[in-house]
Scaffold this motif. Sequence first.
Motif, mmCIF file in Angstrom:
data_model
loop_
_atom_site.group_PDB
_atom_site.id
_atom_site.type_symbol
_atom_site.label_atom_id
_atom_site.label_comp_id
_atom_site.label_asym_id
_atom_site.label_seq_id
_atom_site.Cartn_x
_atom_site.Cartn_y
_atom_site.Cartn_z
ATOM 1 N N CYS A 101 25.355 43.716 35.066
ATOM 2 C CA CYS A 101 26.147 42.817 35.907
ATOM 3 C C CYS A 101 25.256 42.102 36.912
ATOM 4 N N THR A 148 28.823 39.624 29.638
ATOM 5 C CA THR A 148 29.108 40.654 30.639
ATOM 6 C C THR A 148 30.594 40.661 30.996
ATOM 7 N N VAL A 149 31.156 39.460 31.102
ATOM 8 C CA VAL A 149 32.567 39.352 31.468
ATOM 9 C C VAL A 149 33.434 39.970 30.374
ATOM 10 N N ILE A 179 37.723 36.406 38.827
ATOM 11 C CA ILE A 179 38.009 37.835 38.689
ATOM 12 C C ILE A 179 38.232 38.367 40.102
ATOM 13 N N LEU A 199 29.126 37.259 39.929
ATOM 14 C CA LEU A 199 30.159 38.285 40.175
ATOM 15 C C LEU A 199 29.985 38.990 41.520
ATOM 16 N N VAL A 258 32.731 31.582 35.539
ATOM 17 C CA VAL A 258 33.444 32.798 35.942
ATOM 18 C C VAL A 258 32.831 33.306 37.240
ATOM 19 N N GLU A 313 35.930 43.200 30.657
ATOM 20 C CA GLU A 313 37.341 43.110 30.245
ATOM 21 C C GLU A 313 37.685 44.193 29.229
ATOM 22 N N TYR A 333 36.071 45.432 39.898
ATOM 23 C CA TYR A 333 36.585 44.202 39.298
ATOM 24 C C TYR A 333 37.985 44.400 38.724
ATOM 25 N N VAL A 376 27.851 32.573 35.413
ATOM 26 C CA VAL A 376 28.676 33.666 35.931
ATOM 27 C C VAL A 376 28.040 34.192 37.217
#
Length: 288
Positions: A249, A274-275, A61, A6, A33, A279, A80, A4
């Motif tokens: 994050c 974390t994702v 995202i 972000l 992601v 969410e 996000y 991931v």
Amino acid sequence: MARVDLHLHTTASDGNLSPTELVRLCARNGLEVIAVTDHDSTESLPEALAAVEEFPRLRLIQGIELSTDAPGAEIHLLGYFVDRSDAAFENRLRWMRSGRDERAREMIKKLRGLGLQIEWERVEEISAGGAIGRPHIAQALVERGYVEYPAEAFDRYLGRNGPAYVDRPTLRPPDALELLLSNGAVPVLAHPSYVVQKDSEGGEDALGEIVAGLKEAGLAGMEVYYKDYTPEQVESLATLARDMDLILCGGTDYHASGNPGEPEPGATGPPLETVAALEAVRRRSAPT
Ligand code: AMP
Ligand code: ZN
Ligand code: FE
Ligand code: FE
């Protein structure tokens, strides 16, 4: 490598890869992601969304990074699951980007005052229609041979205490948080280590206070895994995040900057949980 990441930039702001090129690199690096988070712009998102279609194992995202300024601190907020159809939000972003244009012109004036022949037209060309930032000016300085790497331009001229630095009109952190919340985006504090850089007195306490204030105002998470943070930095930020009940994050803040040693997308990042946590916040705050 992380699964991931972000925090990623494209040509919609000061990154050097197009959204498609960035997405392809992320897929090559095995990411599952990603969030594209351009400065004060969502313009990269439609192309990025189309590009992830090529890669069934990769999810995007939709994100943003807002620059804000407070006395003694520079605070960047990531958002996000941003809603691009929010006209008031997009208007605010346009205002922020036009502030960037004005400020770049001022910085170029200062550079010319220092004897460095940089043209606005060239900087604008380099920015290719994206939100103009100091890295575009740094690139023009590299092209002219005044510096070897963009980072050197920051060290010598463009950094906060540099002779060509100019502040720009921007949002105060509570207003930026409110802007993200009213859009339905989930707000996350970016690179906490830069936050109290301006006056480093009482560094950690100051950071703790700032984070507590932001949490009170609706902050959902903070970056803990970031670019080239050491394991000690990650551990100390993870402790702060857990104490404050914030989601852990992070990402590489990749720009394809041309600076030596820049970590690639996926070099660091948070776990998949974390994702899910982000969410869950989004679902809780979504209007019913
Ligand atoms: P701006 O949004 O115009 O204030 O520029 C901020 C951007 O400049 C950051 O997102 C980084 O990409 C880059 N940047 C900031 N500080 C440095 C530095 N010391 N060396 C290299 N790039 C930097
Ligand atoms: Zn940037
Ligand atoms: Fe940032
Ligand atoms: Fe960034």
